[in-house]
Design a protein around this motif. Structure first.
Motif, mmCIF file in Angstrom:
data_model
loop_
_atom_site.group_PDB
_atom_site.id
_atom_site.type_symbol
_atom_site.label_atom_id
_atom_site.label_comp_id
_atom_site.label_asym_id
_atom_site.label_seq_id
_atom_site.Cartn_x
_atom_site.Cartn_y
_atom_site.Cartn_z
ATOM 1 N N ALA A 66 -5.054 -17.871 7.441
ATOM 2 C CA ALA A 66 -6.069 -17.726 8.486
ATOM 3 C C ALA A 66 -6.171 -16.174 8.951
ATOM 4 O O ALA A 66 -6.874 -15.589 9.427
ATOM 5 C CB ALA A 66 -5.772 -18.896 9.327
ATOM 6 N N ARG A 67 -4.867 -15.672 9.149
ATOM 7 C CA ARG A 67 -4.801 -14.371 9.995
ATOM 8 C C ARG A 67 -5.278 -13.335 9.229
ATOM 9 O O ARG A 67 -6.204 -12.466 9.779
ATOM 10 C CB ARG A 67 -3.130 -14.123 9.812
ATOM 11 N N GLU A 68 -5.215 -13.322 7.946
ATOM 12 C CA GLU A 68 -6.182 -12.425 6.821
ATOM 13 C C GLU A 68 -7.323 -12.779 6.986
ATOM 14 O O GLU A 68 -8.488 -11.668 6.987
ATOM 15 C CB GLU A 68 -5.558 -12.570 5.420
ATOM 16 N N ALA A 69 -7.942 -13.775 7.045
ATOM 17 C CA ALA A 69 -9.432 -14.227 7.206
ATOM 18 C C ALA A 69 -9.863 -13.557 8.700
ATOM 19 O O ALA A 69 -10.707 -13.013 8.585
ATOM 20 C CB ALA A 69 -9.514 -15.733 7.139
ATOM 21 N N PHE A 70 -9.219 -13.663 9.592
ATOM 22 C CA PHE A 70 -9.363 -13.100 10.916
ATOM 23 C C PHE A 70 -9.743 -11.750 11.123
ATOM 24 O O PHE A 70 -10.346 -11.060 11.685
ATOM 25 C CB PHE A 70 -8.533 -13.904 12.103
ATOM 26 N N ARG A 71 -8.483 -11.107 10.299
ATOM 27 C CA ARG A 71 -8.348 -9.616 10.220
ATOM 28 C C ARG A 71 -9.782 -9.025 9.462
ATOM 29 O O ARG A 71 -10.376 -7.828 9.698
ATOM 30 C CB ARG A 71 -7.137 -9.114 9.613
ATOM 31 N N ALA A 107 10.731 -31.363 7.331
ATOM 32 C CA ALA A 107 10.270 -30.661 8.003
ATOM 33 C C ALA A 107 10.197 -29.120 7.346
ATOM 34 O O ALA A 107 9.355 -28.381 7.879
ATOM 35 C CB ALA A 107 11.116 -30.473 9.349
ATOM 36 N N LEU A 108 11.089 -28.689 6.913
ATOM 37 C CA LEU A 108 11.243 -27.591 6.163
ATOM 38 C C LEU A 108 10.152 -27.255 4.976
ATOM 39 O O LEU A 108 9.274 -26.319 5.228
ATOM 40 C CB LEU A 108 12.450 -27.349 5.227
ATOM 41 N N ASP A 109 9.407 -28.334 4.323
ATOM 42 C CA ASP A 109 8.292 -28.239 3.411
ATOM 43 C C ASP A 109 7.131 -28.120 4.476
ATOM 44 O O ASP A 109 6.497 -27.199 4.094
ATOM 45 C CB ASP A 109 8.407 -29.376 2.646
ATOM 46 N N ALA A 110 7.267 -28.666 5.408
ATOM 47 C CA ALA A 110 5.839 -28.777 6.439
ATOM 48 C C ALA A 110 5.831 -27.574 7.124
ATOM 49 O O ALA A 110 4.723 -26.831 7.067
ATOM 50 C CB ALA A 110 6.021 -30.015 7.361
ATOM 51 N N ALA A 111 6.771 -27.026 7.539
ATOM 52 C CA ALA A 111 6.951 -25.624 8.016
ATOM 53 C C ALA A 111 6.383 -24.502 7.226
ATOM 54 O O ALA A 111 5.588 -23.662 7.703
ATOM 55 C CB ALA A 111 8.180 -25.452 8.824
ATOM 56 N N GLN A 112 7.055 -24.507 6.182
ATOM 57 C CA GLN A 112 6.490 -23.577 5.106
ATOM 58 C C GLN A 112 5.007 -23.596 4.884
ATOM 59 O O GLN A 112 4.311 -22.461 4.668
ATOM 60 C CB GLN A 112 7.204 -23.676 3.834
ATOM 61 N N ALA A 113 4.522 -24.839 4.611
ATOM 62 C CA ALA A 113 3.019 -25.103 4.445
ATOM 63 C C ALA A 113 2.166 -24.538 5.513
ATOM 64 O O ALA A 113 1.022 -23.890 5.279
ATOM 65 C CB ALA A 113 2.703 -26.589 4.069
ATOM 66 N N ARG A 114 2.724 -24.711 6.828
ATOM 67 C CA ARG A 114 2.035 -24.238 7.940
ATOM 68 C C ARG A 114 1.990 -22.608 8.184
ATOM 69 O O ARG A 114 1.101 -22.128 8.492
ATOM 70 C CB ARG A 114 2.845 -24.840 9.178
ATOM 71 N N VAL A 115 3.209 -22.191 7.708
ATOM 72 C CA VAL A 115 3.220 -20.773 7.664
ATOM 73 C C VAL A 115 2.127 -20.196 6.594
ATOM 74 O O VAL A 115 1.570 -19.042 6.813
ATOM 75 C CB VAL A 115 4.678 -20.230 7.324
ATOM 76 N N ASP A 116 2.131 -20.718 5.221
ATOM 77 C CA ASP A 116 1.353 -20.332 4.424
ATOM 78 C C ASP A 116 -0.295 -20.598 5.060
ATOM 79 O O ASP A 116 -1.058 -19.549 4.689
ATOM 80 C CB ASP A 116 1.441 -21.232 3.104
ATOM 81 N N LYS A 117 -0.494 -21.563 5.773
ATOM 82 C CA LYS A 117 -1.802 -21.680 6.095
ATOM 83 C C LYS A 117 -2.260 -20.916 6.945
ATOM 84 O O LYS A 117 -3.184 -20.059 7.103
ATOM 85 C CB LYS A 117 -2.137 -23.007 6.468
ATOM 86 N N GLU A 118 -1.360 -20.484 8.032
ATOM 87 C CA GLU A 118 -1.444 -19.428 9.129
ATOM 88 C C GLU A 118 -1.627 -17.843 8.501
ATOM 89 O O GLU A 118 -2.326 -17.482 9.079
ATOM 90 C CB GLU A 118 -0.546 -19.309 10.179
ATOM 91 N N ALA A 119 -0.977 -17.688 7.636
ATOM 92 C CA ALA A 119 -0.898 -16.467 6.888
ATOM 93 C C ALA A 119 -2.438 -16.256 6.360
ATOM 94 O O ALA A 119 -3.045 -15.212 6.272
ATOM 95 C CB ALA A 119 0.113 -16.304 5.951
#
Length: 236
Positions: free
Chosen positions: A196-201, A182-194
């Motif tokens: 996407a956040r930059e792309a939306f900005r 879960a730790l590995d999956a959560a970090q991968a999710r955070v990186d993916k969202e980061a």
């Protein structure tokens, strides 16, 4: 029914559980394929808490908190008490006195499918609670139950020692053996969202980033002008 108090069950690594809680329930839930969520029926008594702990599970009789008192003895620093009943019950089975007993043992909070009371006191003492109800209705101490046995809340199985995460978005469980994954999956999710956040900005649309235009077309969604839509619908 056999009633037991299981002593010293294996627990997930507390440092890993604490780190996992930092990602937040929504992120971990999504990262694990939208599993483990205990449902919308459990809400924080007060907003602003984010905790993770190892589960001490309690199965009580409705209207009876005897086994919560029995569970206090089994708690260690870093635990999270998780309580349910043999049938639905919203009575206030937990309050400030029990919270005091748990807090001195280093318990990080309570998750319960029942009700709680003394909410102002719980807030003042900084003891986080997620419950299905707030109720002044008292309970008795008369009926046997069990501690540290598997229980179910919101369709999710919770075993003693599992990681339980709770914040303003709700509560979820991560099986003890799956915490590292879960730790590995959560970090991968955070990186993916980061990313996407930059792309939306930068002005990119989710429709394009996630390839959703093709999905809309596949589902038969059409783009039409307002005038054309008025013609089709008769102005409705």
């Amino acid at each position: 029914m056999r009633h037991v108090i299981v002593t010293d069950p294996p627990r997930a690594d507390l440092d890993h559980v604490t780190k996992l809680a930092g990602y937040g329930v929504a992120t971990v839930h999504e990262a694990l394929g939208r599993t483990g969520y205990l449902g919308p029926g459990l809400r924080p008594v007060h907003l602003g808490s984010r905790v993770g702990g190892t589960a001490v599970t309690v199965l009580c009789w409705p209207g009876d908190n005897l086994m919560i008192h029995a569970a206090v003895e089994q708690c260690r620093p870093g635990d999270l008490l998780v309580v349910t009943t043999t049938s639905p019950c919203g009575d206030g089975a937990f309050g400030e006195l029990l919270a005091t007993a748990l807090q001195v043992r280093g318990v990080r909070g309570l998750v319960t499918s029942t009700g709680v009371r003394d909410v102002a006191d719980l807030h003042a003492m900084g003891f986080p609670v997620w419950s299905a109800a707030v109720s002044a209705q008292g309970t008795v101490k008369a009926t046997a139950g069990s501690v540290n046995v598997p229980i179910t809340i919101g369709g999710q199985l919770i075993r003693a020692g599992d990681a339980v995460l709770a914040d303003d978005d709700g509560v979820m469980v991560v099986p003890r053996q799956a915490v590292t994954q879960a730790l590995d999956a959560a970090q991968a999710r955070v990186d993916k969202e980061a990313a996407a956040r930059e792309a939306f900005r930068d002005g990119e649309l989710g429709l394009d980033r996630y390839g959703l235009r093709a999905k809309l077309a596949e589902l038969g969604v059409e783009y039409v002008s307002a005038a054309e839509n008025d013609t089709r619908t008769g102005g409705r």
